[in-house]
Design a protein around this motif. Structure first.
Motif, PDB file in Angstrom:
ATOM      1  N   UNK A   9       7.653  12.045   4.780  1.00  0.00           N
ATOM      2  CA  UNK A   9       6.522  11.337   4.600  1.00  0.00           C
ATOM      3  C   UNK A   9       6.388  10.425   3.159  1.00  0.00           C
ATOM      4  N   UNK A  10       7.592   9.712   2.945  1.00  0.00           N
ATOM      5  CA  UNK A  10       7.408   8.695   1.904  1.00  0.00           C
ATOM      6  C   UNK A  10       7.038   7.429   2.508  1.00  0.00           C
ATOM      7  N   UNK A  11       6.777   6.435   1.574  1.00  0.00           N
ATOM      8  CA  UNK A  11       6.210   4.967   2.184  1.00  0.00           C
ATOM      9  C   UNK A  11       7.015   4.442   3.129  1.00  0.00           C
ATOM     10  N   UNK A  12       8.590   4.490   2.986  1.00  0.00           N
ATOM     11  CA  UNK A  12       9.289   3.713   3.759  1.00  0.00           C
ATOM     12  C   UNK A  12       9.588   4.583   5.089  1.00  0.00           C
ATOM     13  N   UNK A  13       9.221   5.970   5.104  1.00  0.00           N
ATOM     14  CA  UNK A  13       9.332   6.750   6.321  1.00  0.00           C
ATOM     15  C   UNK A  13       8.069   6.429   7.272  1.00  0.00           C
ATOM     16  N   UNK A  14       6.878   6.171   6.293  1.00  0.00           N
ATOM     17  CA  UNK A  14       5.433   5.705   7.130  1.00  0.00           C
ATOM     18  C   UNK A  14       5.480   4.672   7.833  1.00  0.00           C
ATOM     19  N   UNK A  15       6.336   3.547   6.904  1.00  0.00           N
ATOM     20  CA  UNK A  15       6.443   2.229   7.486  1.00  0.00           C
ATOM     21  C   UNK A  15       7.133   2.286   8.541  1.00  0.00           C
ATOM     22  N   UNK A  16       8.128   3.273   8.677  1.00  0.00           N
ATOM     23  CA  UNK A  16       8.919   3.022   9.967  1.00  0.00           C
ATOM     24  C   UNK A  16       8.409   3.713  11.062  1.00  0.00           C
ATOM     25  N   UNK A  17       7.648   4.574  10.895  1.00  0.00           N
ATOM     26  CA  UNK A  17       6.698   5.388  11.965  1.00  0.00           C
ATOM     27  C   UNK A  17       5.734   4.397  12.451  1.00  0.00           C
ATOM     28  N   UNK A  18       5.072   3.549  11.770  1.00  0.00           N
ATOM     29  CA  UNK A  18       4.102   2.960  12.254  1.00  0.00           C
ATOM     30  C   UNK A  18       4.570   1.355  12.757  1.00  0.00           C
ATOM     31  N   UNK A  19       5.703   1.189  12.576  1.00  0.00           N
ATOM     32  CA  UNK A  19       6.515   0.102  13.313  1.00  0.00           C
ATOM     33  C   UNK A  19       6.989   0.420  14.430  1.00  0.00           C
ATOM     34  N   UNK A  20       7.359   1.627  14.612  1.00  0.00           N
ATOM     35  CA  UNK A  20       7.738   2.190  16.070  1.00  0.00           C
ATOM     36  C   UNK A  20       6.597   2.519  16.810  1.00  0.00           C
ATOM     37  N   UNK A  21       5.692   3.028  16.351  1.00  0.00           N
ATOM     38  CA  UNK A  21       4.144   3.065  17.155  1.00  0.00           C
ATOM     39  C   UNK A  21       3.818   1.640  17.628  1.00  0.00           C
ATOM     40  N   UNK A  22       3.658   0.713  16.805  1.00  0.00           N
ATOM     41  CA  UNK A  22       3.201  -0.634  16.970  1.00  0.00           C
ATOM     42  C   UNK A  22       4.183  -1.153  18.319  1.00  0.00           C
ATOM     43  N   UNK A  23       5.548  -1.107  17.943  1.00  0.00           N
ATOM     44  CA  UNK A  23       6.234  -1.607  19.136  1.00  0.00           C
ATOM     45  C   UNK A  23       5.964  -0.952  20.405  1.00  0.00           C
ATOM     46  N   UNK A  24       6.101   0.189  20.440  1.00  0.00           N
ATOM     47  CA  UNK A  24       5.923   1.026  21.847  1.00  0.00           C
ATOM     48  C   UNK A  24       4.771   0.538  22.348  1.00  0.00           C
ATOM     49  N   UNK A  57       7.737  -0.588  28.722  1.00  0.00           N
ATOM     50  CA  UNK A  57       8.360   0.706  28.265  1.00  0.00           C
ATOM     51  C   UNK A  57       9.894   0.252  27.758  1.00  0.00           C
ATOM     52  N   UNK A  58      10.574  -0.268  28.804  1.00  0.00           N
ATOM     53  CA  UNK A  58      11.901  -0.710  28.285  1.00  0.00           C
ATOM     54  C   UNK A  58      12.118  -1.410  27.135  1.00  0.00           C
ATOM     55  N   UNK A  59      11.293  -2.352  27.105  1.00  0.00           N
ATOM     56  CA  UNK A  59      10.993  -3.387  25.916  1.00  0.00           C
ATOM     57  C   UNK A  59      10.830  -2.523  24.641  1.00  0.00           C
ATOM     58  N   UNK A  60       9.894  -1.650  24.804  1.00  0.00           N
ATOM     59  CA  UNK A  60       9.556  -0.883  23.450  1.00  0.00           C
ATOM     60  C   UNK A  60      10.676  -0.029  23.190  1.00  0.00           C
TER      61      UNK A  60
END
Length: 75
Positions: A9-24, A57-60
């Protein structure tokens, strides 16, 4: 941390999680809405919706893998 692992739960980890969520979520929603539009245009009810969902889904998943690979490469 003593074992060399980063806390999740660092800033870079949270950025990665939100990028993945947004893309999917974004790619799936775009696929579904485009499929519904094509279904409405051609009067074929579930065909393009299902195709759009699967393509979204495949693109995400592809975008998620690309983002994670870029994140861990150090660039």
């Amino acid at each position: 941390m003593k074992d060399g692992k980063k806390p999740p739960f660092t800033a870079s980890g949270m950025a990665l999680y939100s990028a993945i969520l947004g893309q999917l979520a974004g790619s799936i929603l775009i696929g579904v809405f485009c499929g519904r539009y094509l279904d409405h245009s051609f009067q074929i009810e579930p065909l393009f919706l299902i195709i759009g969902l699967l393509l979204g889904l495949a693109t995400g998943i592809w975008a998620m893998l690309h983002t994670v690979r870029h994140f861990f490469s150090g660039d």
